[in-house]
Every structure is written in C-alpha cells, then in structure tokens.
Design a protein around this motif. Structure first.
Motif, mmCIF file in Angstrom:
data_model
loop_
_atom_site.group_PDB
_atom_site.id
_atom_site.type_symbol
_atom_site.label_atom_id
_atom_site.label_comp_id
_atom_site.label_asym_id
_atom_site.label_seq_id
_atom_site.Cartn_x
_atom_site.Cartn_y
_atom_site.Cartn_z
ATOM 1 N N GLY A 31 1.267 -0.909 0.176
ATOM 2 C CA GLY A 31 0.100 -0.085 0.059
ATOM 3 C C GLY A 31 1.013 1.409 0.184
ATOM 4 O O GLY A 31 1.178 2.314 -0.780
ATOM 5 N N ILE A 32 1.528 1.081 0.473
ATOM 6 C CA ILE A 32 3.081 2.596 0.666
ATOM 7 C C ILE A 32 3.401 2.945 -0.777
ATOM 8 O O ILE A 32 3.612 4.268 -1.279
ATOM 9 N N THR A 33 4.487 1.840 -1.287
ATOM 10 C CA THR A 33 4.766 1.447 -1.856
ATOM 11 C C THR A 33 3.655 1.818 -2.950
ATOM 12 O O THR A 33 4.136 2.903 -4.402
ATOM 13 N N ASP A 34 2.134 1.576 -3.455
ATOM 14 C CA ASP A 34 1.381 2.450 -4.644
ATOM 15 C C ASP A 34 1.170 3.688 -4.415
ATOM 16 O O ASP A 34 0.842 3.804 -5.311
ATOM 17 N N THR A 35 0.515 3.609 -3.015
ATOM 18 C CA THR A 35 1.050 5.386 -3.235
ATOM 19 C C THR A 35 1.845 5.739 -3.844
ATOM 20 O O THR A 35 1.428 7.026 -4.420
ATOM 21 N N ALA A 36 2.820 5.736 -3.763
ATOM 22 C CA ALA A 36 4.330 6.440 -4.534
ATOM 23 C C ALA A 36 3.691 6.305 -5.653
ATOM 24 O O ALA A 36 4.263 7.135 -6.050
ATOM 25 N N ILE A 37 3.998 4.926 -5.804
ATOM 26 C CA ILE A 37 3.423 5.208 -7.908
ATOM 27 C C ILE A 37 2.068 6.042 -8.266
ATOM 28 O O ILE A 37 3.256 6.456 -9.176
ATOM 29 N N ALA A 38 1.166 6.207 -7.277
ATOM 30 C CA ALA A 38 -0.080 6.566 -7.984
ATOM 31 C C ALA A 38 1.143 8.195 -7.754
ATOM 32 O O ALA A 38 0.266 9.188 -8.382
ATOM 33 N N SER A 39 1.582 8.555 -7.258
ATOM 34 C CA SER A 39 2.127 9.799 -6.656
ATOM 35 C C SER A 39 3.451 10.498 -7.832
ATOM 36 O O SER A 39 2.868 11.488 -8.569
ATOM 37 N N LEU A 40 3.845 9.268 -8.411
ATOM 38 C CA LEU A 40 4.640 9.786 -9.477
ATOM 39 C C LEU A 40 3.741 9.577 -11.239
ATOM 40 O O LEU A 40 4.267 11.300 -11.554
ATOM 41 N N LYS A 41 2.986 9.129 -10.993
ATOM 42 C CA LYS A 41 1.969 9.035 -12.378
ATOM 43 C C LYS A 41 1.673 10.081 -11.913
ATOM 44 O O LYS A 41 1.166 10.912 -13.244
ATOM 45 N N ARG A 42 1.053 10.883 -11.229
ATOM 46 C CA ARG A 42 0.774 12.196 -11.015
ATOM 47 C C ARG A 42 1.486 13.026 -11.540
ATOM 48 O O ARG A 42 0.315 14.782 -11.572
ATOM 49 N N GLY A 43 2.599 13.637 -11.385
ATOM 50 C CA GLY A 43 3.524 14.341 -11.901
ATOM 51 C C GLY A 43 3.877 14.933 -10.317
ATOM 52 O O GLY A 43 4.191 16.214 -10.661
ATOM 53 N N ASP A 44 3.609 14.035 -9.202
ATOM 54 C CA ASP A 44 4.619 14.670 -7.841
ATOM 55 C C ASP A 44 5.878 14.775 -8.011
ATOM 56 O O ASP A 44 6.382 13.829 -6.903
ATOM 57 N N THR A 45 6.689 15.407 -9.044
ATOM 58 C CA THR A 45 8.171 15.181 -9.517
ATOM 59 C C THR A 45 8.382 16.856 -8.758
ATOM 60 O O THR A 45 10.042 16.891 -9.401
ATOM 61 N N HIS A 46 7.769 17.561 -8.025
ATOM 62 C CA HIS A 46 8.510 18.902 -8.258
ATOM 63 C C HIS A 46 8.718 19.258 -7.240
ATOM 64 O O HIS A 46 9.012 18.150 -5.931
ATOM 65 N N TYR A 47 9.448 20.866 -6.370
ATOM 66 C CA TYR A 47 9.484 21.221 -5.042
ATOM 67 C C TYR A 47 8.566 20.631 -4.254
ATOM 68 O O TYR A 47 7.308 21.278 -4.832
ATOM 69 N N SER A 48 8.847 20.620 -3.341
ATOM 70 C CA SER A 48 7.968 20.783 -1.856
ATOM 71 C C SER A 48 8.405 21.170 -0.762
ATOM 72 O O SER A 48 8.697 22.371 -0.644
ATOM 73 N N ASP A 49 6.678 21.132 0.762
ATOM 74 C CA ASP A 49 7.541 22.357 1.544
ATOM 75 C C ASP A 49 8.642 21.888 2.259
ATOM 76 O O ASP A 49 9.139 20.338 2.382
ATOM 77 N N ILE A 50 9.726 23.377 2.768
ATOM 78 C CA ILE A 50 10.984 22.528 3.531
ATOM 79 C C ILE A 50 11.166 21.154 4.717
ATOM 80 O O ILE A 50 11.256 21.006 4.407
ATOM 81 N N LEU A 51 10.109 21.782 5.454
ATOM 82 C CA LEU A 51 9.505 21.171 6.586
ATOM 83 C C LEU A 51 8.871 20.027 6.034
ATOM 84 O O LEU A 51 8.674 18.760 6.848
ATOM 85 N N GLY A 52 8.380 20.025 5.314
ATOM 86 C CA GLY A 52 7.495 18.412 4.667
ATOM 87 C C GLY A 52 6.019 19.459 4.387
ATOM 88 O O GLY A 52 5.557 20.238 4.524
ATOM 89 N N TYR A 53 5.181 18.591 3.930
ATOM 90 C CA TYR A 53 4.140 18.970 3.459
ATOM 91 C C TYR A 53 3.224 18.556 4.780
ATOM 92 O O TYR A 53 3.416 18.614 5.744
ATOM 93 N N PRO A 54 1.616 19.934 5.297
ATOM 94 C CA PRO A 54 1.488 19.490 6.455
ATOM 95 C C PRO A 54 0.649 18.533 6.870
ATOM 96 O O PRO A 54 0.325 18.544 8.090
ATOM 97 N N ASN A 55 0.048 18.118 5.701
ATOM 98 C CA ASN A 55 -0.484 16.303 6.418
ATOM 99 C C ASN A 55 0.797 15.893 6.984
ATOM 100 O O ASN A 55 0.198 15.334 7.394
ATOM 101 N N LEU A 56 1.316 15.847 5.690
ATOM 102 C CA LEU A 56 2.450 14.662 6.529
ATOM 103 C C LEU A 56 2.845 15.212 8.289
ATOM 104 O O LEU A 56 2.842 14.361 8.949
ATOM 105 N N ARG A 57 3.313 16.286 7.938
ATOM 106 C CA ARG A 57 3.845 16.714 9.295
ATOM 107 C C ARG A 57 2.581 16.480 10.824
ATOM 108 O O ARG A 57 3.008 16.443 11.598
ATOM 109 N N ALA A 58 1.617 16.796 10.281
ATOM 110 C CA ALA A 58 0.015 16.357 11.271
ATOM 111 C C ALA A 58 0.194 15.359 11.282
ATOM 112 O O ALA A 58 -0.710 14.907 12.934
#
Length: 394
Positions: free
Chosen positions: A49-76
């Motif tokens: 499930g973790i790997t599939d989430t990363a693959i789906a993210s890549l296929k969506r084009g999530d390959t750009h800069y992100s927040d320096i401290l990490g995305y708010p939902n991850l930090r939460a």
C-alpha cells in the motif's frame, strides 16, 4: 590541497567499523556463500500500500519542489503518531520531515551545539553519533551502560558525568546495538537530571515500533521535557523503508524554525512522492508492520536458543529492535578477531561491537534481518567456528 578541519571531525573509528560489512557485501556480489548479519536493513519489502501510493503520486506528476519542512498533512500525521506513542501534545508546527533518522540527528547537532559544548552520550551508542556530534565542534563524554546490567543505564552514572560545559544528552531507546529499553523509572530520573541542569535531550526512537513485550517510554512525554527534547525517528525499520529515506524531528517550534533554515542550505525539501507514501504509512492500518515485528521476535528467540548452547558464547536478550549483543569474551579472542575469524572461516559477517563504546568490548552485534532458515544456518556456522577455538573457557 587543504581540506576543512570538519573532515577530521566526521571521520574516526565508527567509519572503519563497517569494513567487515563492506567486505561481505562485495564478496556476496562476487558469488561467495555469505550470510550477512552485520547491518540493520530489513529483508522485507516495503508494504504494497505504501509503494502503490508512491507510484500513484509519481504518475500524477508529483515530482516538483515541496515544502522545506514537509507537507502539512505529513507533518500532522507525524505529530499524531508521536502523540500516540509519547503522550506529548504536539502539532505539525513541532515537526520537520527529514531524510531519515540520521539527518535528524545531524540537524539537531548543528542547531543545538557549538564548539566548547560537551554532550553526554549513553554507550554503547550507534556508530554515527560520534561524528554527528563532533561535526558541530562539540565534544563527547561517554556514560557506560554495562553488560552486567544488560546494558541499562544507572542514572547515578549520568549525574556524575554532568559538568558546567554539558549542553545536551544524546541516547537511543530502544538501543542500537543492544536492544535495551529505558524503563519509566530511569526515564524519569534522566528527565529530572536534564531539567535540573538545563540540558537538551536528543532521543533517537527509531526502534520504538519494534518492541517485544515491554512498553516504550518516550522521555518527551514526561513533565517539563517537551520544551527541551528533540525526538528523532523514521519509518526505516518499522515499515521496512530504509531506502526511502524518510524520517522526522519533533521538538519546540523555535527549533523547527532553525531546522527550516538548515533545510534551505542542504536539502530543500523531501521528494513529494515519498512524503505521500509516508503519510499513507502513518494514517492507514498496515498489517505487515505487526507481522514484521513478530518475525523479528521469532528470529531473536531462535538465535538465543541456538547460540546460548554454544560453550564460550552468551546472548544478551534484546527487548526490542533487530540486533542482539553476543558476548564472546570466553572464547579468548577479541571481538574484532572473533568477527573476522568467523567471516574468513564461515562467510558469516557480524560487527565487532567495540566501536559502539567501551561497554561493548568483547561483544559482537548480530542482526536478525534474514529469513529464519538462513538465520538457523548462520547460527550453525557460528557454533561450528566457536567449537574449533582451543581457547574457549568454560
């Protein structure tokens, strides 16, 4: 050409300790019959499930800069996970995502310490701690956790090590290499010392999800410790994600501000697809996590049952993690000579534990990151090699 003195501060015995492991990896790639028990890299695949989430993210084009401290939902998600584990009331503002536990330790060192500071480290300690702390210009003072106490801390020893120069305390619980866990009573005593002497505490809790019956105690959740504790952890061990390089720091908001500025200098944010995968890991039921923990416990029990029968060997029972300390002092060999002799004769690689600290002299660290059949074969080879030694004492 001249190099910075920084290069000297990040070298040392801890680097050379990996020679036997690197030799084993090289020989295994060359086709030699090698069994590697010298590293804590899980043999399990990352849950699907973790790997599939990363693959789906890549296929969506999530390959750009992100927040320096990490995305708010991850930090939460990290904050919620830490609160469940420790009881400390934190939010996303107290969290920075980092590229694994080790970068978190390094960031803590660089943001908290300065030349002239002393840092008390509980040893045996993980091999990178020395260089990580010395990188800041601070110096280490080791406090022994002795084998006769199964590598648990006597708080009186810690109290005696504090001086006016002491700035911080670094430790791991559960411990690498010993698998020892800090009890609630000892954690309370350590907290009292830290408060009385106004110390920072950097707590490495990367093995907190791999405990074997005892409840993990997070010092950050104790009264008066939230404002002076930095908790560092990751998904590397609990979720078999060592290669993903995703971890976190939890600490006071002001510290997280400084970590943000450091991140601007050296990383500029975590990859988005890895952050999405980590968020999934922390917010979903991942049954493989418990299955892996149970497997490590079975492997621990197998190794102890096999090796405790061998004259000259004695196992310290780990309370958590994926390692065991094996006492080889009665073989008559140093841990270094035992480890290299074992490898040269049988192809089983273990780590001489002496570089983890003087308390570990005469011990080797054995990992459980192979399947049970291979572990059983490794134990047979260890027993066979030990039985050939003429210097074994009863």
């Amino acid at each position: 050409m001249r190099y910075s003195p920084f290069c000297d501060r990040i070298s040392g015995e801890g680097v050379a300790a990996w020679d036997i492991h690197q030799r084993a990896v090289h020989d295994q790639r060359a086709g030699r019959d090698v069994i590697i028990l010298s590293i804590g890299d899980p043999d399990f695949d990352t849950p699907a499930g973790i790997t599939d989430t990363a693959i789906a993210s890549l296929k969506r084009g999530d390959t750009h800069y992100s927040d320096i401290l990490g995305y708010p939902n991850l930090r939460a998600a990290i904050a919620a996970h830490h609160k469940r584990l420790s009881g400390q009331d934190v939010t996303a503002a107290n969290v920075s995502a980092v590229a694994g536990c080790q970068p978190g330790l390094f960031a803590a060192s660089m943001c908290l310490l300065a030349p002239g500071d002393e840092v008390v480290v509980l040893e045996p300690m993980y091999l990178t701690y020395e260089a990580t702390i010395r990188a800041s210009g601070a110096t280490l003072k080791r406090v022994s956790q002795r084998p006769e106490n199964n590598f648990h801390l006597d708080p009186a020893d810690l109290e005696k090590a504090i001086t006016p120069k002491t700035k911080a305390l670094f430790f791991a619980t559960p411990s690498n290499p010993t698998g020892a866990m800090m009890s609630a009573e000892v954690a309370k005593a350590v907290a009292d010392i830290a408060i009385r002497h106004d110390l920072w505490v950097v707590a490495d809790e990367v093995y907190a999800g791999l405990t074997f019956g005892k409840k993990h105690v997070s010092i950050a959740g104790l009264p008066g410790m939230g404002e002076r504790t930095v908790t560092v952890s990751s998904l590397s061990k609990s979720h078999a994600m060592t290669g993903w390089r995703i971890g976190w720091m939890v600490g006071p908001e002001e510290l997280i501000h400084h970590v943000h500025n450091l991140g601007l200098c050296n990383q500029y944010g975590m990859p988005p697809f890895i952050q999405h995968a980590a968020t999934y890991a922390l917010t979903h039921d991942v049954p493989e996590v418990e299955a892996m923990r149970q497997a490590y416990q079975r492997r621990r029990d197998t190794a102890i049952a096999r090796l405790n029968q061998v004259p000259g060997l004695s196992c310290h029972v780990p309370e958590a993690g994926m390692f065991m300390m094996l006492d080889v002092r009665k073989t008559g060999l140093s841990a270094y000579d035992f480890a290299w002799g074992l490898y040269n004769e049988t192809g089983v690689s273990v780590l001489d534990a002496s570089p983890f600290g003087p308390s570990a002299d005469g011990h080797v660290r054995v990992s459980f990151v192979i399947d049970e059949k291979s572990l059983d074969e490794a134990c047979s080879r260890i027993a066979r090699y030990t039985n050939t030694l003429k210097s074994v004492k009863a």
